[in-house]
Scaffold this motif. Sequence first.
Motif, PDB file in Angstrom:
ATOM      1  N   TYR A 236     -11.531  13.900  11.833  1.00 57.21           N
ATOM      2  CA  TYR A 236     -12.607  13.562  10.897  1.00 57.21           C
ATOM      3  C   TYR A 236     -14.002  13.639  11.533  1.00 57.21           C
ATOM      4  N   ARG A 237     -14.059  14.083  12.774  1.00 52.16           N
ATOM      5  CA  ARG A 237     -15.362  14.089  13.459  1.00 52.16           C
ATOM      6  C   ARG A 237     -16.387  14.955  12.748  1.00 52.16           C
ATOM      7  N   ALA A 238     -15.954  16.075  12.210  1.00 51.77           N
ATOM      8  CA  ALA A 238     -16.892  16.984  11.540  1.00 51.77           C
ATOM      9  C   ALA A 238     -16.924  16.777  10.032  1.00 51.77           C
ATOM     10  N   ALA A 239     -16.227  15.770   9.535  1.00 53.73           N
ATOM     11  CA  ALA A 239     -16.169  15.544   8.089  1.00 53.73           C
ATOM     12  C   ALA A 239     -17.506  15.022   7.575  1.00 53.73           C
ATOM     13  N   PRO A 240     -17.892  15.413   6.375  1.00 53.06           N
ATOM     14  CA  PRO A 240     -19.147  14.911   5.800  1.00 53.06           C
ATOM     15  C   PRO A 240     -19.053  13.418   5.530  1.00 53.06           C
ATOM     16  N   PRO A 241     -20.187  12.729   5.451  1.00 56.87           N
ATOM     17  CA  PRO A 241     -20.158  11.286   5.182  1.00 56.87           C
ATOM     18  C   PRO A 241     -19.405  10.983   3.891  1.00 56.87           C
ATOM     19  N   LEU A 242     -18.717   9.850   3.901  1.00 56.29           N
ATOM     20  CA  LEU A 242     -17.946   9.435   2.739  1.00 56.29           C
ATOM     21  C   LEU A 242     -18.898   8.916   1.665  1.00 56.29           C
ATOM     22  N   THR A 243     -18.880   9.529   0.496  1.00 58.40           N
ATOM     23  CA  THR A 243     -19.771   9.120  -0.599  1.00 58.40           C
ATOM     24  C   THR A 243     -19.057   8.253  -1.628  1.00 58.40           C
ATOM     25  N   GLN A 244     -17.764   8.409  -1.730  1.00 60.51           N
ATOM     26  CA  GLN A 244     -16.990   7.613  -2.677  1.00 60.51           C
ATOM     27  C   GLN A 244     -15.598   7.401  -2.098  1.00 60.51           C
ATOM     28  N   ARG A 245     -15.104   6.197  -2.205  1.00 61.98           N
ATOM     29  CA  ARG A 245     -13.777   5.920  -1.671  1.00 61.98           C
ATOM     30  C   ARG A 245     -12.845   5.442  -2.781  1.00 61.98           C
ATOM     31  N   ALA A 246     -11.572   5.659  -2.555  1.00 60.87           N
ATOM     32  CA  ALA A 246     -10.565   5.251  -3.529  1.00 60.87           C
ATOM     33  C   ALA A 246     -10.453   3.736  -3.538  1.00 60.87           C
ATOM     34  N   PRO A 247     -10.040   3.156  -4.674  1.00 61.89           N
ATOM     35  CA  PRO A 247      -9.842   1.700  -4.714  1.00 61.89           C
ATOM     36  C   PRO A 247      -8.827   1.256  -3.677  1.00 61.89           C
ATOM     37  N   ALA A 248      -9.009   0.027  -3.211  1.00 60.82           N
ATOM     38  CA  ALA A 248      -8.132  -0.516  -2.166  1.00 60.82           C
ATOM     39  C   ALA A 248      -6.833  -1.072  -2.733  1.00 60.82           C
ATOM     40  N   THR A 249      -6.608  -0.900  -4.021  1.00 65.60           N
ATOM     41  CA  THR A 249      -5.481  -1.543  -4.710  1.00 65.60           C
ATOM     42  C   THR A 249      -4.155  -1.413  -3.973  1.00 65.60           C
ATOM     43  N   ASP A 250      -3.803  -0.208  -3.534  1.00 61.34           N
ATOM     44  CA  ASP A 250      -2.461   0.055  -3.018  1.00 61.34           C
ATOM     45  C   ASP A 250      -2.381   0.181  -1.507  1.00 61.34           C
ATOM     46  N   VAL A 251      -3.438  -0.148  -0.776  1.00 63.14           N
ATOM     47  CA  VAL A 251      -3.420   0.133   0.659  1.00 63.14           C
ATOM     48  C   VAL A 251      -2.358  -0.695   1.400  1.00 63.14           C
ATOM     49  N   LEU A 252      -2.093  -1.900   0.936  1.00 62.36           N
ATOM     50  CA  LEU A 252      -1.060  -2.696   1.609  1.00 62.36           C
ATOM     51  C   LEU A 252       0.328  -2.090   1.398  1.00 62.36           C
ATOM     52  N   ARG A 253       0.598  -1.654   0.184  1.00 60.61           N
ATOM     53  CA  ARG A 253       1.896  -1.027  -0.091  1.00 60.61           C
ATOM     54  C   ARG A 253       2.050   0.258   0.710  1.00 60.61           C
ATOM     55  N   ILE A 254       0.979   1.025   0.796  1.00 59.84           N
ATOM     56  CA  ILE A 254       1.032   2.277   1.550  1.00 59.84           C
ATOM     57  C   ILE A 254       1.269   2.003   3.038  1.00 59.84           C
ATOM     58  N   ALA A 255       0.574   1.013   3.581  1.00 59.96           N
ATOM     59  CA  ALA A 255       0.735   0.667   4.999  1.00 59.96           C
ATOM     60  C   ALA A 255       2.140   0.139   5.275  1.00 59.96           C
ATOM     61  N   ALA A 256       2.671  -0.677   4.362  1.00 65.47           N
ATOM     62  CA  ALA A 256       4.018  -1.208   4.550  1.00 65.47           C
ATOM     63  C   ALA A 256       5.052  -0.094   4.572  1.00 65.47           C
TER      64      ALA A 256
END
Length: 377
Positions: A236-256
């Motif tokens: 991600y070093r050359a990736a453009p700045p993040l302008t919009q991010r996805a909702p955090a709703t499911d991040v715990l389920r995804i991590a689990a």
Amino acid sequence: MNATTIRRWSFVHTWTSLICTLFLLLLALTGLPLIFHHELEHLLGDAPELRELPPGTPHLDLQQLVAAAERHRPGEVVQYLGWEDDEPNGVVTIMAATAGTEPNSSHTFMLDARNGEAVAMPAANGGFMMLMLRLHVDMFAGLPGKLLLAFMGVLFVVAIVSGVVLYAPFMRRLRFAEVRRDKAPRTRWLDLHNLIGIVTLSWALVVGVTGVISACADLVIAAWRNDTLAALTAPYRAAPPLTQRAPATDVLRIAAGAAPGMQPDFIAFPGTRFSSEHHYTVFLKGNTHLTAHLWTPVLIDAQSLAVTAVGTRPWYMDALALSQPLHFGDYGGRPMQILWALLDVLTIIVLGSGLYLWWSRRGPLPGTPHAAREVQR
């Protein structure tokens, strides 16, 4: 051990002790209430208290909690969401003006996971317990204060080692634990100083070493960011700045799903020092007394919610994670807290008696410490 060697070790013991004693007294005095910080927070009314709701009330999802936090502190961003074992319905929330704001300038409160209601956490933002913590951690001096205390911890360890070296020749004509009650007060205090010092030896070494490691936490985290985290986020070093991010709703389920059998400890949002500009980082922990203090980071792309990496733990982060609860006696419940407190009080006596012995010494050689003269008698 000949007289010259004894004098040299005694010189090391005296001056390493003297240089660090006032700092160690500060740390021992402030560390005592920190051992019982949970109990004192409740006693002082600083512990968050959630409203009574019907049993089984469902929890909001994470994005709803983020929205509730942003309504509570408009104009700020969520840096971290965390969970505590003793409050299953609460979510510790840390917010600041920007994601990269340094920790001492952030604001901490608890969100009720069932309705999003914000509950104050005075102990995390001010009051007696925060005063004790800041004095113990950095003396309100930031990184320079932490490094100074780390150096004092190193001197403390040297003082302990040199004291052990001197203990055997000092005791060669005395029975173990003997206190010469028929001698002058200074001699009695010298015997008590040596007795309590040798009894608390192992504990003092543990607390001294873990204290040095904890004081270097900022440097350890910086090394982790520059090493492990940089490698995990290299694509991600050359990736453009993040302008919009996805909702955090499911991040715990995804991590689990990426690290089964573990439970969440906290989430670092994009831009914080435990994450990157492009990731949610979920830190998971194990279910045993030992692994509950060891983190496994799962990096989730903040735009696509794809798992990009499951991090391994470098040894120095494990050392930091294990040293902090051991330093305050958090491993063994109430019995260990009481033991830690008793040993802390005994250490205060050792430090105070050492100052008394140095101040009350007599003789023409100010650089020759009390122990050397006593050993040679």
